[in-house]
Scaffold this motif. Structure first.
Motif, PDB file in Angstrom:
ATOM      1  N   THR A 577       0.808  -1.219   0.000  1.00 52.28           N
ATOM      2  CA  THR A 577       0.000   0.000   0.000  1.00 52.28           C
ATOM      3  C   THR A 577       0.843   1.273   0.000  1.00 52.28           C
ATOM      4  N   PRO A 580       3.551   0.803  -4.022  1.00 50.41           N
ATOM      5  CA  PRO A 580       3.163  -0.023  -5.174  1.00 50.41           C
ATOM      6  C   PRO A 580       4.044   0.223  -6.390  1.00 50.41           C
ATOM      7  N   ASP A 581       4.782   1.319  -6.380  1.00 54.45           N
ATOM      8  CA  ASP A 581       5.721   1.597  -7.475  1.00 54.45           C
ATOM      9  C   ASP A 581       6.965   0.731  -7.411  1.00 54.45           C
ATOM     10  N   LYS A 633      -6.944   2.250  -1.433  1.00 53.24           N
ATOM     11  CA  LYS A 633      -7.761   3.308  -2.043  1.00 53.24           C
ATOM     12  C   LYS A 633      -8.105   2.946  -3.486  1.00 53.24           C
ATOM     13  N   ILE A 636      -5.763   3.336  -7.551  1.00 58.86           N
ATOM     14  CA  ILE A 636      -4.330   3.058  -7.464  1.00 58.86           C
ATOM     15  C   ILE A 636      -4.086   1.637  -7.940  1.00 58.86           C
ATOM     16  N   GLN A 637      -3.069   1.455  -8.756  1.00 58.30           N
ATOM     17  CA  GLN A 637      -2.741   0.119  -9.232  1.00 58.30           C
ATOM     18  C   GLN A 637      -1.790  -0.538  -8.235  1.00 58.30           C
ATOM     19  N   TYR A 638      -2.299  -1.524  -7.512  1.00 62.08           N
ATOM     20  CA  TYR A 638      -1.478  -2.276  -6.570  1.00 62.08           C
ATOM     21  C   TYR A 638      -0.953  -3.535  -7.240  1.00 62.08           C
ATOM     22  N   TYR A 667     -11.879  -3.007  -5.574  1.00 59.42           N
ATOM     23  CA  TYR A 667     -11.301  -1.945  -6.397  1.00 59.42           C
ATOM     24  C   TYR A 667     -10.651  -2.484  -7.664  1.00 59.42           C
ATOM     25  N   GLN A 669      -8.550  -5.018  -8.142  1.00 58.63           N
ATOM     26  CA  GLN A 669      -7.163  -5.458  -8.083  1.00 58.63           C
ATOM     27  C   GLN A 669      -7.079  -6.980  -8.181  1.00 58.63           C
TER      28      GLN A 669
END
Length: 713
Positions: A577, A580-581, A633, A636-638, A667, A669
């Motif tokens: 969280t 994620p980058d 959230k 956002i790409q997790y 979300y 994912q």
């Protein structure tokens, strides 16, 4: 080995490995926040919750078992786990006999057995079965999992055998006779609960268990210790010590010094503080001189040995000290004396006593050492055991009368070897596992990363010689409860995932063990730097290690997986969280994730000294900055996450993983999920389940990090 208590002992008592048993029925959860739509998933055995679990399990199994390597991996993992050449870890030494718990393909739940010490030390043990756990379970129509045996010295014929249905922390305690190899008719029996029992003598026990309403602490552990006399009902046991509801636990235990048995009662006032009393012959209690933050390690030659987690007088944190126990029993306050003090880069991991020696297991810049100490005119004479350098060393048992310790040495490329170590430091190999791969094909290195605040953070790397770089990386870490992480043989993957590390290195990828703060790699200060409001330091250390891999050209952002179980599962959830980058995958096992409610679920209330109390506004202010469940959230790409857990985990609630998975799926994912129905906190109840998990995890990592498939299963 009369008494062993690691510097990370309380870690093993809660979130990491074995715990002092919490209550058989957890306290009722308080009303949740109105904005938690997945509360129903906390209903452990609820039909709706289990239906969702089965749906997710089936989806994950179908997707990952389709990997063309899955069945080959599963079969190889099972063969390695069941191989009869595995180390026969010595349990108790009974005079001239030694015990062992053995699991293989024919005995998935294990056989408890004994051999003569002479045959064992010769490397050719002649085993006799004492209890066949699989056969017992079949006969009694119970899914028994072995939880150990506490046998009464000096003859060790009467034992308190603990058996758990399905692998939960709760167990049944039954008296067993080693001569007749049968349970004692009319003997001591403690019904299913998370109990704690210790011998006072052949006809008397100290027992902490679920005595009925109000008998447990708010943390779910026994609150009352009683003396139970043979021939009387358990309900007639007399109270020795009663703690408060707000305590962590109250327990009784005993330590042998030669032929003298000393009984103690410990009252855990917080996770890292316990007041300890000696039980006198007349039944009265007298407070020991041991500070409440120190850990009692044993008794030798009339001296009470303890490890200091905090400085005391002139003695530094991390030192081992002693007091004359006769003075303590007399109610006086004797002065302590120094036994051993580590250097600045060392940390005491465990301490044990035999009849005439003290054994100290150390980490020296995260490399293992065993030091033996014996009394001399100058104080304590120290010898360093002649064991492999730069290895992980684990003291597993001892022969007290012969002043011999049994130590397992291993490393990424060093197959586990069991040594018999004498008090003069000499070490003799008793058994060694055959090599599972060519060590010459693997490079092993230790590096140091620099964390956000400038702290030097060590980590170990294993990779295939000549493999292309950068590659995908898998980082294992824990970061809490004083529990150090050290390299193990590549077929002994952390968290019971078998040969996953070996496969990963053979794939040409990078395997990493990170020594982030919160553990015990450098003593008490290393742990305290990640306590409560300092928790972010552990996560920053993890990110520093990942970024150092990138800077060295070993991996790249987005191709790094993080792996952890229990508190390590929390760490992995935070990593997903917060960064994620940086991370492209996460293996999250038996995790804490909803840190707003963790203290209301099962044994969670016992860990507020580690994390803080989310019901206190000042504590929630810092906990809320990292709590993974609240941090997810939309938009956002997790990274795709793999959750694994057990329905019967009665330590860390399976609702953590269930709710986090549901929120991520909400979300959009991709989530992989596998909840085993048995196995408790360690998840796998037997090798078959462990082998399946190893194959699933390898298929997941290959799919996500090597093939780059981020689709949902």
């Amino acid at each position: 080995m009369k008494h062993v208590l690691t510097a990370a002992a309380l870690a093993s008592l809660a979130a990491c490995t074995a715990t002092p048993p919490p209550a058989s029925a957890p306290p009722a959860a308080e009303a949740p926040a109105a904005d938690d739509p997945y509360l129903a998933l906390e209903d452990i055995h609820g039909a709706a919750a289990l239906a969702k679990v089965e749906e997710w399990n089936a989806r994950t199994m179908a997707a990952l078992s389709a990997d063309p390597r899955f069945e080959k991996d599963r079969a190889e993992a099972r063969a390695i786990l069941d191989d009869k050449s595995q180390i026969a870890r010595p349990g108790q030494v009974f005079g001239d006999m030694v015990t062992n718990l053995w699991r293989d393909a024919d005995h998935p739940r294990g056989i408890w057995r004994q051999a003569t010490l002479a045959s064992f030390n010769a490397g050719k043990p002649q085993w006799q079965t004492l209890i066949d756990v699989d056969a017992l379970g079949k006969a009694e129509e119970q899914s028994w999992v072995w939880h150990g045996a506490n046998c009464l010295a000096p003859d060790y014929n009467r034992c308190l055998v603990s058996l758990s249905p399905g692998g939960t922390d709760a167990d049944v305690v039954r008296e067993w006779d080693r001569r007749t190899r049968s349970f004692v008719e009319g003997g001591f029996t403690i019904p299913l609960a998370k109990s704690d029992a210790s011998w006072l003598d052949a006809d008397t026990l100290l027992v902490g268990t679920d005595w009925g309403p109000g008998a447990m602490t708010d943390s779910g552990y026994p609150r009352i210790v009683k003396r139970w006399t043979r021939g009387t009902p358990l309900a007639a046991a007399t109270t020795i010590k009663e703690g408060a509801a707000g305590d962590i636990a109250v327990r009784g235990f005993s330590i042998l010094d030669g032929d003298t048995r000393h009984a103690f009662v410990s009252q855990g006032t917080s996770f890292y503080a316990s007041d300890t009393w000696l039980l006198r012959d007349d039944g009265s209690l007298v407070r020991t001189p041991v500070p409440d933050t120190a850990d009692i390690q044993g008794v030798i030659g009339g001296r009470l040995i303890a490890y200091l987690n905090k400085p005391m007088d002139a003695f530094p944190a991390g030192a081992v000290v002693s007091w004359p126990i006769a003075e303590a029993l007399a109610g006086r306050n004797p002065a302590p004396s120094l036994v051993f003090a580590p250097t600045g880069r060392q940390a005491v991991q465990s301490v044990a006593t035999t009849d005439n020696a003290i054994w100290v297991a150390l980490l020296d810049d995260v490399a293992g050492k065993i030091v033996t100490l014996r009394p001399s005119a100058a104080g304590w004479s120290a010898r360093t055991a002649a064991l492999p350098a730069n290895a992980t060393l684990e003291m597993v048992s001892s022969d007290d009368a012969r002043d011999t310790a049994y130590v397992i040495a291993q490393g990424f490329t060093l197959p586990p070897t069991l040594y018999a170590v004498s008090a003069d430091g000499a070490a003799r190999a008793v058994q060694s596992l055959p090599a599972r791969f060519d060590a010459a094909t693997v490079d092993v290195e230790q590096f140091f990363a620099t964390s956000k605040d400038g702290t030097r953070v060590p980590y170990f790397v294993a990779r295939k010689k000549g493999a292309a770089a950068p590659a995908a990386a898998l980082i294992h870490a824990y970061g809490g409860f004083r529990a150090a992480q050290t390299p193990t043989y590549l077929t002994s993957e952390p968290y019971r995932a078998g040969p996953l590390a070996k496969w990963w290195v053979e794939d040409g990828q990078v395997h990493v063990i990170a020594n982030i703060r919160g553990g015990g790699e450098y003593g008490p200060a290393w742990h305290e730097d990640a306590l409560r409001e300092k928790r972010q330091n552990a996560y920053d250390d993890l990110y520093a290690v990942a970024e150092d891999l990138v800077a060295r050209g070993l991996s790249t952002k987005g191709r790094i997986a993080v792996s952890g179980r229990s508190n390590g599962g929390l760490m992995a959830g935070v990593a997903v969280t917060q960064r994620p980058d940086l991370f492209g995958a996460a293996i999250i096992g038996s995790p804490l994730l909803d840190m707003k409610r963790y203290n209301k679920l099962l044994a969670g209330a016992s860990w507020t000294a580690e994390y803080g109390n989310p019901d206190v506004a000042e504590d929630w202010a810092f906990i809320s900055r990292y709590s993974p469940y609240q941090a997810v959230k939309p938009g956002i790409q997790y990274p795709p996450v793999f959750f694994y857990s057990s329905t019967e985990d009665d330590r860390v609630h399976p609702g953590h993983a269930r709710k986090m998975a549901a929120r991520l799926m909400e979300y959009g994912q991709p989530v992989y999920f596998h909840e085993y129905r048995e196995g408790g906190h360690s998840v796998g109840a037997d090798h078959a389940e462990d082998a399946v998990r190893a194959a699933l995890l390898h298929a997941y990592l290959r799919r996500v990090l090597i093939e780059g498939d981020r689709s949902a299963p």
